[in-house]
Design an enzyme around this catalytic site. Structure first.
Site, PDB file in Angstrom:
ATOM      1  N   GLY A   1      -4.972  -1.033  -1.799  1.00 18.53           N
ATOM      2  CA  GLY A   1      -4.240   0.153  -1.375  1.00 18.53           C
ATOM      3  C   GLY A   1      -4.719   0.672  -0.039  1.00 18.53           C
ATOM      4  NE  ARG A   2      -5.653  -1.283   5.630  1.00 14.25           N
ATOM      5  CZ  ARG A   2      -4.749  -1.718   6.524  1.00 14.25           C
ATOM      6  NH1 ARG A   2      -3.924  -2.695   6.226  1.00 14.25           N
ATOM      7  NH2 ARG A   2      -4.691  -1.174   7.719  1.00 14.25           N
TER       8      ARG A   2
ATOM      9  NE  ARG B   1      -1.100  -8.593  -0.707  1.00 12.44           N
ATOM     10  CZ  ARG B   1      -1.577  -7.670   0.147  1.00 12.44           C
ATOM     11  NH1 ARG B   1      -2.865  -7.360   0.117  1.00 12.44           N
ATOM     12  NH2 ARG B   1      -0.800  -7.107   1.037  1.00 12.44           N
TER      13      ARG B   1
ATOM     14  CG  ASP C   1      -1.785  -1.208   1.334  1.00 10.82           C
ATOM     15  OD1 ASP C   1      -2.232  -1.700   0.281  1.00 10.82           O
ATOM     16  OD2 ASP C   1      -2.003  -1.700   2.455  1.00 10.82           O
TER      17      ASP C   1
ATOM     18  NE  ARG D   1     -19.340  -6.749 -18.759  1.00 10.23           N
ATOM     19  CZ  ARG D   1     -18.992  -7.950 -19.227  1.00 10.23           C
ATOM     20  NH1 ARG D   1     -17.844  -8.493 -18.840  1.00 10.23           N
ATOM     21  NH2 ARG D   1     -19.767  -8.595 -20.068  1.00 10.23           N
TER      22      ARG D   1
ATOM     23  NE  ARG E   1     -17.148  -5.731 -22.431  1.00 12.23           N
ATOM     24  CZ  ARG E   1     -16.859  -7.024 -22.461  1.00 12.23           C
ATOM     25  NH1 ARG E   1     -15.625  -7.431 -22.202  1.00 12.23           N
ATOM     26  NH2 ARG E   1     -17.790  -7.910 -22.724  1.00 12.23           N
TER      27      ARG E   1
ATOM     28  CD  GLU F   1      -8.362  -2.115  -0.806  1.00  9.64           C
ATOM     29  OE1 GLU F   1      -9.097  -3.113  -0.938  1.00  9.64           O
ATOM     30  OE2 GLU F   1      -7.292  -2.145  -0.162  1.00  9.64           O
TER      31      GLU F   1
END
Length: 401
Positions: free
Chosen positions: A175-176, A310, A134, A301, A167, A234
Site C-alpha cells: 500500500g506504500r 497483486r 495502492d 505470527r 494464534r 507496510e
C-alpha cells in the site's frame, strides 16, 4: 492519428489487460491501429533498437485475458529523466517515428504519471490511465479493487490456521505510504484491528483491544479456540514516527526506499506486552494451553502475502473500469487533451483531470475511520465518535473505495 502506442509501467496489478483491450478495441473501431511498447519506459527508451512492435489486431487482442492480472505489455520501474543519456528524449522520438507511432496511452501510478507529464513537456503526446493497487491517486486506479479483494480473501483464509493454533496473526500488506488497501481489505475480512500510516499507533490501545477480544473468544469457546487478526499497512510508522525501511535494499529509480518490517514490528510490540502481563499466565492455565518454559504466552505470527495480493485474477470491477478507461483514453487523445488522466466514464460523460493533479497523493480520510471504530474495529487509537453530516447526492460521482 494512425497508430497509438500502449505502455504499462510500475507494478503489476489487476485490470491492466482490460485497459490494453479497451484501448485496442476502441481504436480499432475508429480505424486506428494500436501497438504494444513492451517493458514500460525501458521499452520506450529502447524502442529505436527493436526490429518490430506487436500490433494489437483482432487476433492478438483475442489472446489477452482481461480477467487475468498483470499486463501483456510488461513493466519496468524506469524514470526517463534518470537515464544517463543526454539524448534520451530525442532517442524516444526517433523510436516513435521509426514505427509511425503518433501518440501514447500509458497506464501507471504516481511515478508513471510524473513521467507522462515529463514526456508531454518534451512534445510527446500522451494520456494517462490511472493504475495502482495502492489507491493513492486522486481518482480511482485500476488494480485497487482486485488487490482489496485478494487481501480480504487471504485474511479470511488465515483465520482457519489462527483458530487451529490459537494464534494472533498480523498480516502485512502492500500500500506504500497510505492505508487504503489495509483499511478496505481488513474491513472486508472482518479483521479485529487495522493499522494504517494515517493514524499514529498506540500499541497499548492495540494490546488492550487484542487482550479483551482474544481472551474472551478463547474463554467462551467450548474447545478453547480463538484467534485475533491484525491487518497492517507496510507504510506503518514506528513509535518515533519514522517509516520502517529495508536499508540494505537501496532506492529504486524514483528514489523510493523499500518498505519492510511493519508486520514484524507489530508482532514484537505485542509479544513484549504479553510477556510483561501477569494475567497472561493465568489465562494460559485456565484454557489448558500453559506449558512451563515452552508455551507461556499466546503465539503471535506475522504473515506477508507480498506479491500474491497483486497477481492472479482481476475483479469484475477492475475489468469494467479497465475497459472504460482504455477506451476513454483513445477519445482524449483524438480530442487533443494531452497530459490528462482518465477519471471515469459515467453514462456518456468522460471525466478527466490534469495528470499533474491526478498523481497527488490521496490518503485515507480518517474521519470515516470513526464509523468503523463504532463497529468494534481497533485502529490503534482510542475510538472516536463518528461525526456525521448530510449531503444529498444530486447526480454527483461517489468515489469507489
Amino acid at each position: 492519428m494512425k497508430r497509438i502506442g500502449v505502455i504499462t509501467s510500475g507494478g503489476d496489478c489487476g485490470g491492466l489487460n482490460a485497459v490494453i483491450k479497451g484501448v485496442a478495441r476502441y481504436a480499432y473501431s475508429l480505424g486506428i491501429e494500436s501497438v504494444v511498447i513492451p517493458n514500460g519506459y525501458a521499452g520506450l527508451y529502447n524502442l529505436i533498437d527493436l526490429d518490430k512492435v506487436v500490433s494489437l489486431d483482432a487476433e492478438r487482442v483475442s489472446k489477452i485475458e482481461a480477467s487475468l492480472a498483470g499486463s501483456e505489455a510488461g513493466h519496468s520501474r524506469v524514470k526517463l529523466s534518470k537515464i544517463k543519456d543526454p539524448n534520451t528524449y530525442e532517442r524516444i522520438k526517433e523510436g516513435l517515428k521509426k514505427f509511425g507511432i503518433d501518440a501514447l496511452i500509458i497506464s501507471g501510478g504516481d511515478d508513471t504519471g510524473s513521467v507522462v507529464v515529463d514526456l508531454a513537456s518534451h512534445g510527446v503526446p500522451c494520456i494517462h490511465v490511472p493504475k495502482t493497487m495502492d489507491l493513492d491517486l486522486q481518482p480511482y486506479s485500476v488494480g485497487g479493487d482486485s488487490a482489496v479483494n485478494r487481501i480480504a480473501t487471504f485474511t479470511r483464509d488465515l483465520k482457519t490456521t489462527g483458530l487451529s493454533h490459537n494464534r494472533v496473526l498480523v498480516i502485512e500488506v502492500f500500500g506504500r505510504y497510505v492505508g487504503h488497501t489495509a483499511f478496505r481489505g481488513g474491513v472486508g475480512a472482518e479483521a479485529d484491528c487495522i493499522l494504517i500510516p494515517e493514524i499514529p499507533v498506540d500499541f497499548d490501545v492495540v494490546y488492550e483491544h487484542m487482550k479483551t477480544t482474544y481472551f474472551g473468544r478463547v474463554m467462551r469457546s467450548d474447545v478453547k479456540a480463538g484467534t485475533y487478526i491484525i491487518v497492517v499497512a507496510e507504510g506503518l510508522k514506528n513509535a518515533s514516527g519514522e517509516m520502517l525501511y529495508d536499508e540494505s535494499a537501496g532506492v529504486d529509480a524514483f528514489g523510493h526506499k523499500k518498505l519492510a518490517g511493519a508486520g514484524k514490528y507489530v508482532r514484537q510490540q505485542l509479544e513484549k506486552r504479553l510477556k510483561n502481563d501477569p494475567e497472561v499466565v493465568e489465562f494460559m492455565k485456565k484454557t489448558g494451553m500453559y506449558a512451563p518454559g515452552v508455551y507461556e504466552i499466546p503465539e503471535v505470527r506475522e504473515v506477508i502475502p507480498g506479491h500474491l495480493v497483486r497477481c492472479g485474477g482481476s475483479s469484475a470491477y477492475d475489468v469494467n473500469f479497465g475497459y472504460k478507461a482504455g477506451a476513454a483514453a483513445v477519445v482524449l487523445l483524438l480530442e487533443g487533451k494531452i497530459a490528462n488522466t482518465v477519471v471515469n466514464v459515467d453514462d456518456n460523460r468522460i471525466h478527466y483531470m490534469p495528470t499533474s493533479e491526478a498523481i497527488k497523493r490521496r490518503e485515507v480520510d480518517i474521519k470515516e475511520v470513526a464509523l468503523f471504530e463504532s463497529l468494534g474495529i481497533c485502529f490503534g487509537r482510542k475510538p472516536q465518535k463518528f461525526e456525521y453530516e448530510f449531503s444529498e447526492a444530486n447526480g454527483g460521482i461517489v468515489r469507489h473505495l
